[in-house]
Design a protein around this motif. Sequence first.
Motif, short mmCIF file in Angstrom:
data_model
loop_
_atom_site.label_atom_id
_atom_site.label_comp_id
_atom_site.label_asym_id
_atom_site.label_seq_id
_atom_site.Cartn_x
_atom_site.Cartn_y
_atom_site.Cartn_z
N TYR A 29 0.99 -1.18 -0.09
CA TYR A 29 -0.04 -0.06 -0.17
C TYR A 29 0.73 1.36 0.07
O TYR A 29 0.63 2.48 -0.07
CB TYR A 29 -0.78 -0.07 1.16
N CYS A 30 1.91 1.09 0.24
CA CYS A 30 3.00 2.38 0.46
C CYS A 30 4.02 2.48 -0.98
O CYS A 30 4.11 3.59 -1.29
CB CYS A 30 3.67 2.05 1.54
N GLU A 71 12.61 3.66 5.99
CA GLU A 71 12.70 2.76 7.22
C GLU A 71 14.01 3.61 8.05
O GLU A 71 15.05 3.51 7.67
CB GLU A 71 13.01 1.29 7.17
N PRO A 72 13.56 4.29 9.20
CA PRO A 72 14.58 5.20 9.72
C PRO A 72 15.76 4.40 10.66
O PRO A 72 17.01 4.72 10.38
CB PRO A 72 13.89 5.84 10.83
N THR A 97 8.74 6.18 14.10
CA THR A 97 7.74 5.39 13.47
C THR A 97 8.90 4.37 12.69
O THR A 97 9.67 4.71 11.83
CB THR A 97 6.99 6.00 12.51
N THR A 98 8.38 3.17 13.03
CA THR A 98 9.46 2.07 12.29
C THR A 98 8.59 0.82 11.97
O THR A 98 7.45 0.53 12.33
CB THR A 98 10.55 1.55 13.50
N ASN A 99 9.15 0.19 11.03
CA ASN A 99 8.49 -1.17 10.69
C ASN A 99 8.74 -2.53 11.62
O ASN A 99 8.25 -3.49 11.53
CB ASN A 99 8.59 -1.58 9.14
N SER A 121 4.69 -0.19 12.87
CA SER A 121 3.61 -0.49 11.69
C SER A 121 3.56 -2.02 11.50
O SER A 121 4.82 -2.64 11.34
CB SER A 121 4.18 0.13 10.26
N GLU A 191 -7.03 3.87 8.34
CA GLU A 191 -7.70 3.72 7.20
C GLU A 191 -6.88 4.01 6.07
O GLU A 191 -5.97 4.70 6.17
CB GLU A 191 -8.91 5.02 6.85
N LEU A 192 -6.82 2.92 5.03
CA LEU A 192 -6.06 3.03 3.82
C LEU A 192 -6.21 4.41 3.05
O LEU A 192 -7.32 4.68 2.60
CB LEU A 192 -6.55 1.90 2.87
N MET A 193 -5.18 4.98 2.68
CA MET A 193 -5.20 6.18 1.93
C MET A 193 -4.84 5.69 0.50
O MET A 193 -3.95 5.12 0.10
CB MET A 193 -4.28 7.39 2.13
N VAL A 195 -3.41 6.00 -2.15
CA VAL A 195 -2.57 6.74 -2.75
C VAL A 195 -1.47 5.85 -3.71
O VAL A 195 -0.64 6.30 -4.28
CB VAL A 195 -1.93 7.43 -1.94
N PHE A 323 4.40 7.55 -0.36
CA PHE A 323 4.71 7.86 0.85
C PHE A 323 5.97 7.37 1.59
O PHE A 323 6.45 7.89 2.40
CB PHE A 323 3.57 6.83 1.72
N CYS A 324 6.59 6.22 1.01
CA CYS A 324 7.80 5.74 1.26
C CYS A 324 8.67 6.80 1.20
O CYS A 324 9.79 7.03 1.84
CB CYS A 324 8.14 4.65 0.69
N GLY A 327 7.48 9.98 4.21
CA GLY A 327 7.59 9.51 5.70
C GLY A 327 6.24 9.21 6.50
O GLY A 327 6.17 8.86 7.36
N GLY A 328 5.09 9.11 5.59
CA GLY A 328 3.93 8.59 5.93
C GLY A 328 3.37 9.17 7.34
O GLY A 328 3.73 10.16 7.57
#
Length: 328
Positions: A29-30, A71-72, A97-99, A121, A191-193, A195, A323-324, A327-328
């Motif tokens: 999605y990203c 991914e920071p 914010t991280t995966n 996430s 909610e999914l954006m 994009v 988004f990636c 920065g989402g």
Amino acid sequence: MSGLYDSFSRPISYLRISVTDRCNLRCIYCMPTDGVRLVRHEDILTYEEIFAVAQTAADLGITKVRLTGGEPLIRLGLPQLIRMLGKIDAIDDISLTTNGTLLNRYAVELKSSGLNRVNVSLDTLRHDRFKFITRLGDNLDGVLEGIEMAKTVGLSPVKINMVVMAGINDDEVAEFAAKTIGGGWHVRFIELMPVSQGIVSSRHFVPANEIKKRVETLGELVPCPAIVGNGPSRYFRFPNATGTVGFITPISEHFCFQCNRLRLTADGKLLPCLLSQEEIDVKRALRQNMSTEELRELFKEAIARKPLGHHLTQGYLRLGRPFCRVGG
Ligand code: SAM
């Protein structure tokens, strides 16, 4: 009025800093299916440059920063940046914010360098789906270990963000919500954006009221205040739960009226809004040795250019930057 306000009298107190456009996952999605053109290394802001921007932001009234990406945690030496940001008196909250894939490895160092808390996430609790959604190997166990390690070292509250997608992971909503009872998780359903330029589209959108109904199959939800932070989520809890359930509704009930943020991209652009195409170049200013006063003016310009709201509905929007890369 003291502090920083935009043209619609919204207080601006929060800067999201993307430290890299690189990511070790390829979430459907990203990230567009055909990938993204990566920024050249020399065009990525150095930590000193990020610090200079954050200092200017803080001088103007920003009090909270969040590090994101890409991914920071794949950027080398991130704890060093956190230590630098921690020296800015006016900044009272540094979050990440991280995966979660590298959290187990770095949690202790992140905590000792001054990071306050993390959002992770995580969109599924099933191994096969983890692979499908991230388009890479199955690292679900690593993420779960990272979450536990983050809690253990006190990077709290650890918030788990799940993007809900119809027919992909929406059947796991109740399972995630149950973790707020049994595991003390703070879960936020997003909610999914629509994009992304990949296989996910508006037909995968699930409105928050529908997600909430599924959560409520476990019991009655009681509204509760945010545990920490002043983001856009609305929070609830089950009466017997230590964790909370949050809903983030960028589409069905957008929260632009309370938007308090600016974004800095890894390549040094200030974005007044996640979904607009406007960008203010601060990297050029930094590399041409502009004065602090001139940098402040660029900040003020970014704030002045904040739109009242976004116009994203359930239709598809092609973003200039996926988004990636924001920065989402
Ligand atoms: N790599 C980090 C991570 O996974 O948290 C930080 C960057 S990533 C772009 C941050 C988050 O942006 C995603 O996990 C997701 O929560 C959000 N995001 C990205 N694309 C989205 C979309 N199309 N709709 C809703 N949220 C999205």
